[in-house]
Design a protein around this motif. Sequence first.
Motif, PDB file in Angstrom:
ATOM      1  N   ARG A  29       0.925  -0.990   0.021  1.00 22.91           N
ATOM      2  CA  ARG A  29       0.002   0.071   0.091  1.00 22.91           C
ATOM      3  C   ARG A  29       0.937   1.203   0.222  1.00 22.91           C
ATOM      4  O   ARG A  29       0.389   2.324   0.053  1.00 22.91           O
ATOM      5  CB  ARG A  29      -0.920  -0.029   1.175  1.00 22.91           C
ATOM      6  CG  ARG A  29      -1.869  -1.219   1.319  1.00 22.91           C
ATOM      7  CD  ARG A  29      -2.902  -0.916  -0.081  1.00 22.91           C
ATOM      8  NE  ARG A  29      -3.889  -1.970   0.181  1.00 22.91           N
ATOM      9  CZ  ARG A  29      -5.179  -2.001   0.763  1.00 22.91           C
ATOM     10  NH1 ARG A  29      -5.401  -0.750   1.331  1.00 22.91           N
ATOM     11  NH2 ARG A  29      -6.131  -2.844   0.625  1.00 22.91           N
ATOM     12  N   GLY A  30       2.165   0.989   0.107  1.00 20.63           N
ATOM     13  CA  GLY A  30       3.099   2.197  -0.019  1.00 20.63           C
ATOM     14  C   GLY A  30       3.831   2.522   1.270  1.00 20.63           C
ATOM     15  O   GLY A  30       3.518   1.970   2.407  1.00 20.63           O
ATOM     16  N   GLY A  31       4.825   3.415   1.097  1.00 18.14           N
ATOM     17  CA  GLY A  31       5.699   3.396   2.358  1.00 18.14           C
ATOM     18  C   GLY A  31       6.984   2.856   2.338  1.00 18.14           C
ATOM     19  O   GLY A  31       7.128   1.726   1.694  1.00 18.14           O
ATOM     20  N   ARG A  32       8.088   3.228   2.864  1.00 13.17           N
ATOM     21  CA  ARG A  32       9.298   2.565   2.747  1.00 13.17           C
ATOM     22  C   ARG A  32       9.739   2.137   4.296  1.00 13.17           C
ATOM     23  O   ARG A  32      10.540   1.238   4.544  1.00 13.17           O
ATOM     24  CB  ARG A  32      10.399   3.480   2.364  1.00 13.17           C
ATOM     25  CG  ARG A  32      10.062   3.860   0.934  1.00 13.17           C
ATOM     26  CD  ARG A  32      11.091   4.878   0.563  1.00 13.17           C
ATOM     27  NE  ARG A  32      12.458   4.051   0.307  1.00 13.17           N
ATOM     28  CZ  ARG A  32      13.376   4.293   1.191  1.00 13.17           C
ATOM     29  NH1 ARG A  32      13.585   5.052   1.961  1.00 13.17           N
ATOM     30  NH2 ARG A  32      14.456   3.546   0.836  1.00 13.17           N
ATOM     31  N   ILE A  33       9.059   2.638   5.436  1.00 13.58           N
ATOM     32  CA  ILE A  33       9.960   2.599   6.905  1.00 13.58           C
ATOM     33  C   ILE A  33       8.608   2.023   7.611  1.00 13.58           C
ATOM     34  O   ILE A  33       7.686   2.584   7.806  1.00 13.58           O
ATOM     35  CB  ILE A  33      10.323   4.152   7.301  1.00 13.58           C
ATOM     36  CG1 ILE A  33      11.437   4.397   6.417  1.00 13.58           C
ATOM     37  CG2 ILE A  33      10.830   3.798   8.888  1.00 13.58           C
ATOM     38  CD1 ILE A  33      12.084   5.848   7.091  1.00 13.58           C
ATOM     39  N   ALA A  34       8.848   0.958   8.307  1.00 14.18           N
ATOM     40  CA  ALA A  34       7.938   0.079   9.242  1.00 14.18           C
ATOM     41  C   ALA A  34       8.068   0.844  10.763  1.00 14.18           C
ATOM     42  O   ALA A  34       9.351   1.018  11.098  1.00 14.18           O
ATOM     43  CB  ALA A  34       7.810  -1.027   9.049  1.00 14.18           C
ATOM     44  N   ASP A  35       7.042   1.048  11.478  1.00 18.91           N
ATOM     45  CA  ASP A  35       7.102   1.658  12.756  1.00 18.91           C
ATOM     46  C   ASP A  35       7.514   0.358  13.650  1.00 18.91           C
ATOM     47  O   ASP A  35       6.282  -0.458  13.972  1.00 18.91           O
ATOM     48  CB  ASP A  35       5.919   2.159  13.235  1.00 18.91           C
ATOM     49  CG  ASP A  35       6.062   2.852  14.488  1.00 18.91           C
ATOM     50  OD1 ASP A  35       6.924   2.503  15.415  1.00 18.91           O
ATOM     51  OD2 ASP A  35       5.007   3.699  15.161  1.00 18.91           O
ATOM     52  N   LEU A  36       8.703  -0.037  14.417  1.00 15.86           N
ATOM     53  CA  LEU A  36       8.738  -1.093  15.089  1.00 15.86           C
ATOM     54  C   LEU A  36       9.289  -0.571  16.684  1.00 15.86           C
ATOM     55  O   LEU A  36       9.892  -1.305  17.266  1.00 15.86           O
ATOM     56  CB  LEU A  36      10.032  -1.979  14.593  1.00 15.86           C
ATOM     57  CG  LEU A  36       9.481  -3.137  13.659  1.00 15.86           C
ATOM     58  CD1 LEU A  36       8.849  -2.561  12.468  1.00 15.86           C
ATOM     59  CD2 LEU A  36      10.646  -4.003  13.137  1.00 15.86           C
ATOM     60  N   ARG A  37       8.847   0.317  16.994  1.00 21.54           N
ATOM     61  CA  ARG A  37       9.147   1.060  18.359  1.00 21.54           C
ATOM     62  C   ARG A  37       8.373  -0.011  19.260  1.00 21.54           C
ATOM     63  O   ARG A  37       7.272  -0.359  18.828  1.00 21.54           O
ATOM     64  CB  ARG A  37       8.571   2.424  18.299  1.00 21.54           C
ATOM     65  CG  ARG A  37       9.641   3.496  17.496  1.00 21.54           C
ATOM     66  CD  ARG A  37       8.912   4.899  17.486  1.00 21.54           C
ATOM     67  NE  ARG A  37       7.941   5.004  16.859  1.00 21.54           N
ATOM     68  CZ  ARG A  37       7.209   6.045  16.707  1.00 21.54           C
ATOM     69  NH1 ARG A  37       7.537   7.228  17.550  1.00 21.54           N
ATOM     70  NH2 ARG A  37       5.844   6.134  16.026  1.00 21.54           N
ATOM     71  N   ARG A  38       8.532   0.476  20.689  1.00 20.52           N
ATOM     72  CA  ARG A  38       7.892  -0.477  21.702  1.00 20.52           C
ATOM     73  C   ARG A  38       8.092  -1.852  21.373  1.00 20.52           C
ATOM     74  O   ARG A  38       7.011  -2.712  21.313  1.00 20.52           O
ATOM     75  CB  ARG A  38       6.659   0.159  21.800  1.00 20.52           C
ATOM     76  CG  ARG A  38       6.451   1.507  22.244  1.00 20.52           C
ATOM     77  CD  ARG A  38       4.915   1.951  22.508  1.00 20.52           C
ATOM     78  NE  ARG A  38       4.515   2.200  21.190  1.00 20.52           N
ATOM     79  CZ  ARG A  38       3.291   2.688  20.899  1.00 20.52           C
ATOM     80  NH1 ARG A  38       2.368   2.783  21.920  1.00 20.52           N
ATOM     81  NH2 ARG A  38       2.733   2.921  19.629  1.00 20.52           N
ATOM     82  N   ASP A  39       9.157  -2.394  20.737  1.00 17.47           N
ATOM     83  CA  ASP A  39       9.422  -3.692  20.617  1.00 17.47           C
ATOM     84  C   ASP A  39       8.226  -4.438  19.571  1.00 17.47           C
ATOM     85  O   ASP A  39       7.926  -5.088  19.810  1.00 17.47           O
ATOM     86  CB  ASP A  39       9.316  -4.826  21.818  1.00 17.47           C
ATOM     87  CG  ASP A  39       9.961  -5.947  21.702  1.00 17.47           C
ATOM     88  OD1 ASP A  39      10.695  -6.451  20.624  1.00 17.47           O
ATOM     89  OD2 ASP A  39       9.516  -7.059  22.540  1.00 17.47           O
ATOM     90  N   ALA A  40       8.295  -3.552  18.521  1.00 19.45           N
ATOM     91  CA  ALA A  40       7.300  -3.896  17.559  1.00 19.45           C
ATOM     92  C   ALA A  40       5.958  -3.883  17.981  1.00 19.45           C
ATOM     93  O   ALA A  40       5.378  -4.816  17.579  1.00 19.45           O
ATOM     94  CB  ALA A  40       7.580  -5.048  16.666  1.00 19.45           C
ATOM     95  N   TRP A  41       5.464  -2.992  18.542  1.00 20.87           N
ATOM     96  CA  TRP A  41       4.286  -2.925  19.426  1.00 20.87           C
ATOM     97  C   TRP A  41       3.947  -4.325  19.992  1.00 20.87           C
ATOM     98  O   TRP A  41       2.822  -4.702  20.106  1.00 20.87           O
ATOM     99  CB  TRP A  41       3.125  -2.609  18.329  1.00 20.87           C
ATOM    100  CG  TRP A  41       3.219  -1.187  17.707  1.00 20.87           C
ATOM    101  CD1 TRP A  41       4.382  -0.611  17.455  1.00 20.87           C
ATOM    102  CD2 TRP A  41       2.377  -0.409  17.308  1.00 20.87           C
ATOM    103  NE1 TRP A  41       3.943   0.746  16.982  1.00 20.87           N
ATOM    104  CE2 TRP A  41       2.687   0.877  16.752  1.00 20.87           C
ATOM    105  CE3 TRP A  41       0.956  -0.531  17.353  1.00 20.87           C
ATOM    106  CZ2 TRP A  41       1.950   1.955  16.265  1.00 20.87           C
ATOM    107  CZ3 TRP A  41      -0.164   0.599  16.886  1.00 20.87           C
ATOM    108  CH2 TRP A  41       0.657   1.704  16.434  1.00 20.87           C
TER     109      TRP A  41
END
Length: 235
Positions: A29-41
């Motif tokens: 769906r688009g985008g290059r950077i994934a949010d893996l903060r908080r131990d990947a949620w």
Amino acid sequence: MCDSTSSSLPHAMISRSALAAASSEAVSRGGRIADLRRDAWGHGIVGVAHAVIAAGAAAALVDSDAEVETLALEGIEAVTRGAADIDTRLLYGLPDAEGVLRTRPVMRLTGRVLSTKPLKAGDAVSYGYTHRATADTTAVLVTGGYAQGIVRALGNKAPVELDGTLRPIIGRVAMDVCMVDTEGQHGVAPGDQVTYFGGAGPAGAGLARWSAVTGMTIGELISVAGAHAERGWEA
């Protein structure tokens, strides 16, 4: 088969197939950077990082330089600054406020029945007696309490999935356990599993209800629950 232990903690079971499918859908769906903060949620940073990079993401947004170094050893680029632009709801299979899921939940939070207790109409349960049975029934004591992210506010206001059916949490949620009304469901026994949220059954979008009841975001709820559960993997 899913991994299991003898721990009295709830289990945060991460589905390999759901993670792979959700990662592919989110990246497409688009985008290059994934949010893996908080131990990947709460899902576990290394496993999610591998899945999302395999799906075509360029990098992961993480909380610390130590996590950047950890992922570098896995051959994965990570950053601590900037914004994640991959849809997190798709990546983790999270519901919207109306309980709609666009990808399968990646995490399934489960507990297990510790004991059963017959209740007569009028009998009260848990601290403060905030719940009294309206009819004869059986209550079950289940692993998972506010110390593991089963927020106190959920008592008397949210269900769990028991043998494929939603049954209510009754009374106040304690530190490590809570009580569930079987509502006449027969054959429930110690060791049986309950699902708090996630999975393919009626509790799949349960986090939407949790968010409405507690006022916390779905991201906060799943991150805390995942961090305090015994994490494992299933198909």
